[in-house]
Design a protein around this motif. Structure first.
Motif, PDB file in Angstrom:
ATOM      1  N   LEU A   1      25.407 -50.521 -51.578  1.00 33.19           N
ATOM      2  CA  LEU A   1      24.456 -51.560 -51.207  1.00 33.19           C
ATOM      3  C   LEU A   1      24.530 -52.128 -49.681  1.00 33.19           C
ATOM      4  CD1 LEU A   1      24.661 -53.937 -54.232  1.00 33.19           C
ATOM      5  CD2 LEU A   1      22.967 -52.591 -53.769  1.00 33.19           C
ATOM      6  N   ALA A   2      25.613 -52.160 -49.205  1.00 29.75           N
ATOM      7  CA  ALA A   2      25.883 -52.582 -47.787  1.00 29.75           C
ATOM      8  C   ALA A   2      25.408 -51.318 -46.831  1.00 29.75           C
ATOM      9  CB  ALA A   2      27.187 -52.799 -47.448  1.00 29.75           C
ATOM     10  N   GLU A   3      25.592 -50.110 -47.107  1.00 30.05           N
ATOM     11  CA  GLU A   3      25.059 -49.072 -46.279  1.00 30.05           C
ATOM     12  C   GLU A   3      23.652 -48.969 -46.626  1.00 30.05           C
ATOM     13  OE1 GLU A   3      28.882 -46.092 -46.867  1.00 30.05           O
ATOM     14  OE2 GLU A   3      27.410 -45.944 -48.218  1.00 30.05           O
ATOM     15  N   GLY A   4      22.905 -49.318 -47.485  1.00 24.56           N
ATOM     16  CA  GLY A   4      21.449 -49.522 -47.616  1.00 24.56           C
ATOM     17  C   GLY A   4      21.112 -50.451 -46.800  1.00 24.56           C
ATOM     18  N   LEU A   5      21.828 -51.594 -46.702  1.00 23.44           N
ATOM     19  CA  LEU A   5      21.363 -52.630 -45.885  1.00 23.44           C
ATOM     20  C   LEU A   5      21.533 -52.520 -44.394  1.00 23.44           C
ATOM     21  CD1 LEU A   5      20.364 -55.934 -46.032  1.00 23.44           C
ATOM     22  CD2 LEU A   5      22.982 -56.403 -45.847  1.00 23.44           C
ATOM     23  N   ILE A   6      22.618 -51.603 -44.032  1.00 25.96           N
ATOM     24  CA  ILE A   6      22.772 -51.341 -42.410  1.00 25.96           C
ATOM     25  C   ILE A   6      21.628 -50.332 -42.281  1.00 25.96           C
ATOM     26  CG2 ILE A   6      24.180 -50.062 -41.257  1.00 25.96           C
ATOM     27  CD1 ILE A   6      26.671 -51.331 -42.536  1.00 25.96           C
ATOM     28  N   ALA A   7      21.208 -49.360 -43.134  1.00 24.18           N
ATOM     29  CA  ALA A   7      20.234 -48.428 -42.924  1.00 24.18           C
ATOM     30  C   ALA A   7      18.907 -48.952 -42.646  1.00 24.18           C
ATOM     31  CB  ALA A   7      20.293 -47.361 -44.048  1.00 24.18           C
ATOM     32  N   ASP A   8      18.663 -50.007 -43.317  1.00 21.50           N
ATOM     33  CA  ASP A   8      17.287 -50.746 -43.112  1.00 21.50           C
ATOM     34  C   ASP A   8      17.066 -51.479 -41.788  1.00 21.50           C
ATOM     35  OD1 ASP A   8      16.595 -49.906 -45.719  1.00 21.50           O
ATOM     36  OD2 ASP A   8      17.154 -51.501 -46.656  1.00 21.50           O
ATOM     37  N   VAL A   9      18.153 -51.587 -40.928  1.00 25.20           N
ATOM     38  CA  VAL A   9      18.147 -52.297 -39.834  1.00 25.20           C
ATOM     39  C   VAL A   9      17.324 -51.284 -38.651  1.00 25.20           C
ATOM     40  CG1 VAL A   9      19.161 -53.491 -37.838  1.00 25.20           C
ATOM     41  CG2 VAL A   9      19.983 -53.857 -40.234  1.00 25.20           C
TER      42      VAL A   9
END
Length: 228
Positions: free
Chosen positions: A220-228
């Motif tokens: 989930l965190a990696e997806g959040l970072i990728a969305d930035v």
């Protein structure tokens, strides 16, 4: 004594039991998210505010964290016998942190948006506040399944209740730690005393936040970072 917070305590002593097998042979702050240890994501936030002192407490598999943190200029405090929890750990680190209000930061979360420490510093008002907690509306969180820790009034004073979660970043005055008799205790005890004096406040985070205290939180965190 001034009231400007210029020291940061990073809580790195926990066992990471919710991470299961991932923490069998390494401490939770060294678990990687997007190719970097969690503690490095936290230190990036810390470095941006350029504090005079950064302190981290160690207990579980401390040699690994020592090897990682000592070259980064982080002062280390060791909880060699028993883990002291957040309140006891912060109190044990006060000789290194100094008497001023301090930032504290949990490394097991990823923030997407403005630096929470910068926002806290701008909003800190020591004449009104004994603690200022960065809180996140439940709807802006990932990896969190509860209803929240706090509710806030129009002035930002908080009470226990649903709606906002504590994101793991704050500024607080530390004098009250000396009045707590337990050796190992949570900062919740100090917060409760501050609340009874009407000096416990929150700042609402405008971005997204992800709990990385459990294995599912990594993706989930990696997806959040990728969305930035």
């Amino acid at each position: 004594m001034t009231q400007s917070p210029d020291a940061v305590m990073v809580f790195a002593a926990g066992f990471g039991t919710r991470m299961g097998a991932l923490t069998k042979d390494r401490p939770k702050p060294l678990i990687e998210v997007s190719g970097r240890p969690l503690i490095d994501h936290a230190l990036e936030l810390v470095d941006a505010i350029n504090p005079q002192r950064i302190v981290a407490n160690l207990h579980y598999l401390p040699e690994q964290l020592e090897a990682h943190l000592a070259p980064k200029g982080v002062t280390l405090t060791y909880e060699t016998d028993d883990i002291l929890e957040t309140g006891g750990g912060l109190r044990a680190a006060l000789p290194m942190l100094g008497p001023e209000p301090v930032f504290t930061l949990n490394p097991d979360a990823i923030w997407s948006g403005p630096n929470p420490l910068t926002l806290l510093r701008k909003a800190w008002d020591p004449d009104r506040m004994d603690a200022l907690l960065m809180c996140v509306p439940v709807a802006q969180t990932l990896g969190y399944t509860g209803t929240g820790d706090f509710t806030a009034d129009a002035d930002g004073r908080i009470s226990r209740g649903p709606g906002l979660i504590y994101g793991g970043a704050q500024i607080l005055k530390t004098e009250g730690l000396m009045d707590i008799p337990q050796t190992s205790f949570s900062l919740n005890l100090l917060w409760d005393r501050m609340h009874s004096d009407n000096h416990l406040f929150s700042l609402t985070y405008p971005g997204r936040w992800c709990d990385v205290g459990h294995p599912e939180g990594i993706a989930l965190a990696e997806g959040l970072i990728a969305d930035v």
